[in-house]
Design an enzyme around this catalytic site. Structure first.
Site, PDB file in Angstrom:
ATOM      1  N   SER A  47     -26.767  28.401 -22.271  1.00  0.00           N
ATOM      2  CA  SER A  47     -27.663  27.327 -21.806  1.00  0.00           C
ATOM      3  C   SER A  47     -28.892  27.864 -21.071  1.00  0.00           C
ATOM      4  O   SER A  47     -29.819  27.100 -20.780  1.00  0.00           O
ATOM      5  CB  SER A  47     -26.909  26.378 -20.863  1.00  0.00           C
ATOM      6  OG  SER A  47     -25.710  25.931 -21.452  1.00  0.00           O
ATOM      7  N   HIS A  51     -27.545  29.198 -12.516  1.00  0.00           N
ATOM      8  CA  HIS A  51     -26.857  28.172 -11.736  1.00  0.00           C
ATOM      9  C   HIS A  51     -27.034  28.392 -10.239  1.00  0.00           C
ATOM     10  O   HIS A  51     -27.046  29.540  -9.773  1.00  0.00           O
ATOM     11  CB  HIS A  51     -25.350  28.199 -12.049  1.00  0.00           C
ATOM     12  CG  HIS A  51     -25.030  27.766 -13.443  1.00  0.00           C
ATOM     13  ND1 HIS A  51     -25.183  26.475 -13.870  1.00  0.00           N
ATOM     14  CD2 HIS A  51     -24.568  28.469 -14.517  1.00  0.00           C
ATOM     15  CE1 HIS A  51     -24.810  26.386 -15.151  1.00  0.00           C
ATOM     16  NE2 HIS A  51     -24.444  27.586 -15.570  1.00  0.00           N
ATOM     17  N   LYS A 246     -18.427  22.716 -17.838  1.00  0.00           N
ATOM     18  CA  LYS A 246     -19.360  21.937 -17.024  1.00  0.00           C
ATOM     19  C   LYS A 246     -19.806  20.694 -17.778  1.00  0.00           C
ATOM     20  O   LYS A 246     -20.625  19.926 -17.277  1.00  0.00           O
ATOM     21  CB  LYS A 246     -20.559  22.808 -16.656  1.00  0.00           C
ATOM     22  CG  LYS A 246     -20.193  23.999 -15.776  1.00  0.00           C
ATOM     23  CD  LYS A 246     -21.423  24.771 -15.360  1.00  0.00           C
ATOM     24  CE  LYS A 246     -21.069  26.043 -14.613  1.00  0.00           C
ATOM     25  NZ  LYS A 246     -20.472  27.081 -15.475  1.00  0.00           N
ATOM     26  N   CYS A 390     -47.196  32.760 -36.997  1.00  0.00           N
ATOM     27  CA  CYS A 390     -46.292  31.613 -36.858  1.00  0.00           C
ATOM     28  C   CYS A 390     -47.131  30.410 -36.428  1.00  0.00           C
ATOM     29  O   CYS A 390     -47.620  30.361 -35.294  1.00  0.00           O
ATOM     30  CB  CYS A 390     -45.211  31.920 -35.825  1.00  0.00           C
ATOM     31  SG  CYS A 390     -44.236  30.480 -35.363  1.00  0.00           S
TER      32      CYS A 390
HETATM   33  C1  LIG Z   1     -21.941  28.401 -24.623  1.00  0.00           C
HETATM   34  C2  LIG Z   1     -22.221  29.230 -23.430  1.00  0.00           C
HETATM   35  C3  LIG Z   1     -23.046  28.759 -22.406  1.00  0.00           C
HETATM   36  C4  LIG Z   1     -23.283  29.526 -21.285  1.00  0.00           C
HETATM   37  N1  LIG Z   1     -24.197  29.102 -20.353  1.00  0.00           N
HETATM   38  C5  LIG Z   1     -24.446  29.877 -19.272  1.00  0.00           C
HETATM   39  C6  LIG Z   1     -25.430  29.495 -18.328  1.00  0.00           C
HETATM   40  O1  LIG Z   1     -26.139  28.528 -18.510  1.00  0.00           O
HETATM   41  N2  LIG Z   1     -25.566  30.244 -17.221  1.00  0.00           N
HETATM   42  C7  LIG Z   1     -24.807  31.345 -16.974  1.00  0.00           C
HETATM   43  O2  LIG Z   1     -24.937  31.939 -15.922  1.00  0.00           O
HETATM   44  N3  LIG Z   1     -23.928  31.790 -17.905  1.00  0.00           N
HETATM   45  C8  LIG Z   1     -23.762  31.085 -19.051  1.00  0.00           C
HETATM   46  N4  LIG Z   1     -22.896  31.514 -20.001  1.00  0.00           N
HETATM   47  C9  LIG Z   1     -22.228  32.802 -19.824  1.00  0.00           C
HETATM   48  C10 LIG Z   1     -23.118  33.947 -20.248  1.00  0.00           C
HETATM   49  O3  LIG Z   1     -23.837  33.686 -21.412  1.00  0.00           O
HETATM   50  C11 LIG Z   1     -22.223  35.148 -20.503  1.00  0.00           C
HETATM   51  O4  LIG Z   1     -21.319  35.224 -19.459  1.00  0.00           O
HETATM   52  C12 LIG Z   1     -23.016  36.441 -20.550  1.00  0.00           C
HETATM   53  O5  LIG Z   1     -24.009  36.344 -21.533  1.00  0.00           O
HETATM   54  C13 LIG Z   1     -22.064  37.583 -20.828  1.00  0.00           C
HETATM   55  O6  LIG Z   1     -22.826  38.733 -20.960  1.00  0.00           O
HETATM   56  P1  LIG Z   1     -22.142  40.085 -21.400  1.00  0.00           P
HETATM   57  O7  LIG Z   1     -23.184  41.119 -21.288  1.00  0.00           O
HETATM   58  O8  LIG Z   1     -20.892  40.268 -20.625  1.00  0.00           O
HETATM   59  O9  LIG Z   1     -21.655  39.840 -22.892  1.00  0.00           O
HETATM   60  P2  LIG Z   1     -22.436  39.826 -24.280  1.00  0.00           P
HETATM   61  O10 LIG Z   1     -23.785  39.257 -24.154  1.00  0.00           O
HETATM   62  O11 LIG Z   1     -21.532  39.190 -25.265  1.00  0.00           O
HETATM   63  O12 LIG Z   1     -22.609  41.367 -24.618  1.00  0.00           O
HETATM   64  C14 LIG Z   1     -21.557  42.184 -25.032  1.00  0.00           C
HETATM   65  C15 LIG Z   1     -22.137  43.290 -25.878  1.00  0.00           C
HETATM   66  O13 LIG Z   1     -21.097  44.210 -26.205  1.00  0.00           O
HETATM   67  C16 LIG Z   1     -21.318  44.664 -27.519  1.00  0.00           C
HETATM   68  N5  LIG Z   1     -20.058  45.174 -28.063  1.00  0.00           N
HETATM   69  C17 LIG Z   1     -18.950  44.480 -28.361  1.00  0.00           C
HETATM   70  N6  LIG Z   1     -18.015  45.296 -28.872  1.00  0.00           N
HETATM   71  C18 LIG Z   1     -18.550  46.543 -28.899  1.00  0.00           C
HETATM   72  C19 LIG Z   1     -18.082  47.819 -29.332  1.00  0.00           C
HETATM   73  N7  LIG Z   1     -16.878  47.960 -29.852  1.00  0.00           N
HETATM   74  N8  LIG Z   1     -18.915  48.873 -29.243  1.00  0.00           N
HETATM   75  C20 LIG Z   1     -20.156  48.730 -28.739  1.00  0.00           C
HETATM   76  N9  LIG Z   1     -20.653  47.553 -28.301  1.00  0.00           N
HETATM   77  C21 LIG Z   1     -19.856  46.470 -28.376  1.00  0.00           C
HETATM   78  C22 LIG Z   1     -21.840  43.446 -28.250  1.00  0.00           C
HETATM   79  O14 LIG Z   1     -22.560  43.814 -29.423  1.00  0.00           O
HETATM   80  C23 LIG Z   1     -22.718  42.813 -27.199  1.00  0.00           C
HETATM   81  O15 LIG Z   1     -24.043  43.237 -27.305  1.00  0.00           O
HETATM   82  C24 LIG Z   1     -22.664  30.781 -21.161  1.00  0.00           C
HETATM   83  C25 LIG Z   1     -21.870  31.278 -22.198  1.00  0.00           C
HETATM   84  C26 LIG Z   1     -21.680  30.530 -23.336  1.00  0.00           C
HETATM   85  C27 LIG Z   1     -20.914  31.097 -24.465  1.00  0.00           C
END
Ligand SMILES: Cc1cc2nc3c(=O)[nH]c(=O)nc-3n(C[C@H](O)[C@H](O)[C@H](O)COP(=O)(O)OP(=O)(O)OC[C@H]3O[C@@H](n4cnc5c(N)ncnc54)[C@H](O)[C@@H]3O)c2cc1C
Length: 471
Positions: A47, A51, A246, A390
């Site tokens: 989103s 927050h 939420k 674009c």
């Molecule tokens: C629908 C939805 C709405 C949300 N809204 C909000 C919001 O409004 N505000 C908020 O604060 N949070 C929100 N969140 C939460 C937030 O988006 C996530 O918590 C955050 O993006 C997580 O980041 P990350 O870096 O942990 O994971 P990710 O962004 O998923 O990154 C993980 C990375 O690991 C890599 N990876 C995976 N496996 C391997 C492997 N084996 N080898 C190498 N690389 C690998 C992937 O390619 C990816 O790039 C929301 C989440 C969702 C799904």
């Protein structure tokens, strides 16, 4: 043999925030991901709300890191030149007791909220349902582009000495004096490893020999609306939260349009969009907002939440010394990412003291958003700014070339889209897609057929079906 202080596995907003912070305190760091760009997992499909922090359970990691992350965002976005819209958030409903209890929770978390009555709500949001009588207003809630935030963190970290290895497949990790990480492309050495692989956490943990976690995935689906649809959405509007989510919210984006969603359904790690999910959004949003015309939606997408129990897991591995486990970083981890980076520094025993001579990146400001005098200068010196690629988003060839020549190289159409907005407008790339592909091929010196839509295997073309005459 180069030995990094840290290798961060997973280039979402969390891994990239850690990577950025490590470079800012002068540590040598490699950010490694299997994807072809940063922010291709949950960090591109959410989103985009920073927050305020009224919702998480007091004293939990989610509460502490949300509130701290929210405080860090304005200064980081200002440094990076990333737009942050201080729009506020309204939680609306007619259960005053629940609103009061959220207000109390906000107080315990140290978050500023106000309780509003019907007139105040209607003055702020004219499209609110007539039968809504009360709301909690969270003053310090923002919206941000989650991918541009992540990309800019990566660009800045590279400029300050960080390194990124993309399209990497991990094969094995051995520990001798330091970690030896072997991928299909090569071998890297590091003193510490941070597992921030999101949905891929357990795959990486298996290779590292660290703790595996019981993960649950929940899909969130959305509608994106056209900018030309002028429904006035001045702030984020939530219904009262439930135990699992939420609720279906309506939120402005930093680009001037708005989103409606997300659902919260049990799923596997697959970002499909379902008719059932979209129907659920349409039915649920009617309880808060009146008369949304879904024919004005230009796209639907989904993102996957990765959940591990009730709180974030951020810990030193007990099985392998030198590894930090980050699991179950669901919402609000976009908000918390800068604070998670600080916590990881602490776990690694590093002092949070930034270097004095850090370099700043040039922000992603597209031609149409530049001041008039700067536009005149560019038009006089660079023909590419006269060429609109674009039409919907008014993105010029000069903007595309700017995006292709940043510290973090990009060679996918979606990567260019996330950096410039080319393809995000009403026609969804119908007009500009081939032109963007052509620009990527030319600028990166690769064949048209090698250009990716997103990740490996998503090549956009297999060859010419007839002779094409380029002018
Ligand atoms: C629908 C939805 C709405 C949300 N809204 C909000 C919001 O409004 N505000 C908020 O604060 N949070 C929100 N969140 C939460 C937030 O988006 C996530 O918590 C955050 O993006 C997580 O980041 P990350 O870096 O942990 O994971 P990710 O962004 O998923 O990154 C993980 C990375 O690991 C890599 N990876 C995976 N496996 C391997 C492997 N084996 N080898 C190498 N690389 C690998 C992937 O390619 C990816 O790039 C929301 C989440 C969702 C799904």
């Amino acid at each position: 043999m180069k030995i990094y202080d840290c290798i961060v596995i997973g280039a979402g907003v969390v891994g990239t925030s850690i990577f950025n912070k490590l470079t800012r305190i002068g540590k040598t760091c490699l950010l490694l991901d299997k994807a072809s760009d940063v922010a291709t997992g949950a960090s591109k499909a959410n989103s985009g709300i920073v927050h305020a922090g009224y919702d998480p359970k007091p004293e939990s990691l989610k509460a502490k890191l949300n509130v701290r992350g929210n405080k860090l965002y304005p200064q980081i976005c200002q440094r990076l030149g990333v737009k942050l819209n201080h729009c506020g958030a309204l939680v609306v409903g007619n259960d005053l007791e629940k609103i009061e209890s959220l207000h109390q929770r906000a107080k315990l978390n140290g978050v500023k909220t106000e309780i509003w009555g019907k007139q105040q709500i209607q003055n702020k949001v004219p499209c609110i349902n007539d039968d809504i009588n009360s709301a909690l207003y969270a003053v310090d809630s923002y919206v941000v582009s989650p991918y541009l935030f992540t990309i800019s963190l990566a660009d800045e970290a590279i400029l300050n000495g960080g390194e990124i290895a993309l399209e990497e497949d991990l094969i094995s990790v051995k520990k001798k004096d330091c970690f030896e990480i072997t991928t299909k492309k090569g071998t890297y050495y590091s003193n510490h490893i941070i597992n921030s692989a999101g949905a891929g956490y357990n795959d990486v943990a298996k290779i590292l020999g660290t703790e595996q976690k019981p993960l649950e995935f929940r899909r969130g689906e959305y509608f994106v609306f056209d900018k030309t649809y002028n429904l006035d959405v001045p702030c984020t509007i939530f219904p009262l939260p439930s135990v699992v989510s939420k609720g279906i919210l309506v939120t402005p984006t930093v680009d001037g349009n708005f989103l409606v969603g997300p659902t919260s359904d049990e799923s596997d790690d697959c970002t499909k969009v379902t008719s059932k999910g979209l129907q659920k959004i349409k039915e649920n949003v009617m309880t808060t907002i009146k008369g949304i015309n879904f024919k004005k939606s230009i796209r639907q997408f989904s993102g996957i939440r990765v959940i591990c129990g009730n709180d974030f897991v951020i810990e030193k591995s007990k099985l392998v010394d030198g590894v930090i486990n980050l699991a179950g970083l669901c919402s609000p981890a976009l908000t918390s990412a800068p604070a998670i980076a600080e916590m990881v520094l602490d776990l690694l025993g590093y002092e949070n003291k930034e270097l004095d001579n850090l370099k700043q990146i040039e922000p992603y400001v597209m031609f149409k958003d530049k001041p008039k005098d700067e536009q005149q200068k560019l038009l006089a010196t660079d023909e590419n700014y006269k060429n609109i690629v674009c039409k919907c988003e008014k993105i010029t060839k000069g903007d595309i070339l700017f995006a292709l020549n940043r510290p973090l190289k990009v060679h996918s159409v979606d990567g260019v889209k996330r950096r410039t907005n080319a393809g995000m407008g009403g026609c969804q790339g119908g007009f500009c897609f081939p032109k963007v592909v052509e620009n990527i091929a030319q600028e990166n010196g690769i064949e048209f057929e090698k250009v990716l839509k997103e990740n490996r295997g998503s090549e956009v073309a297999v060859g010419e079906i007839r002779e094409v005459h380029h002018d």
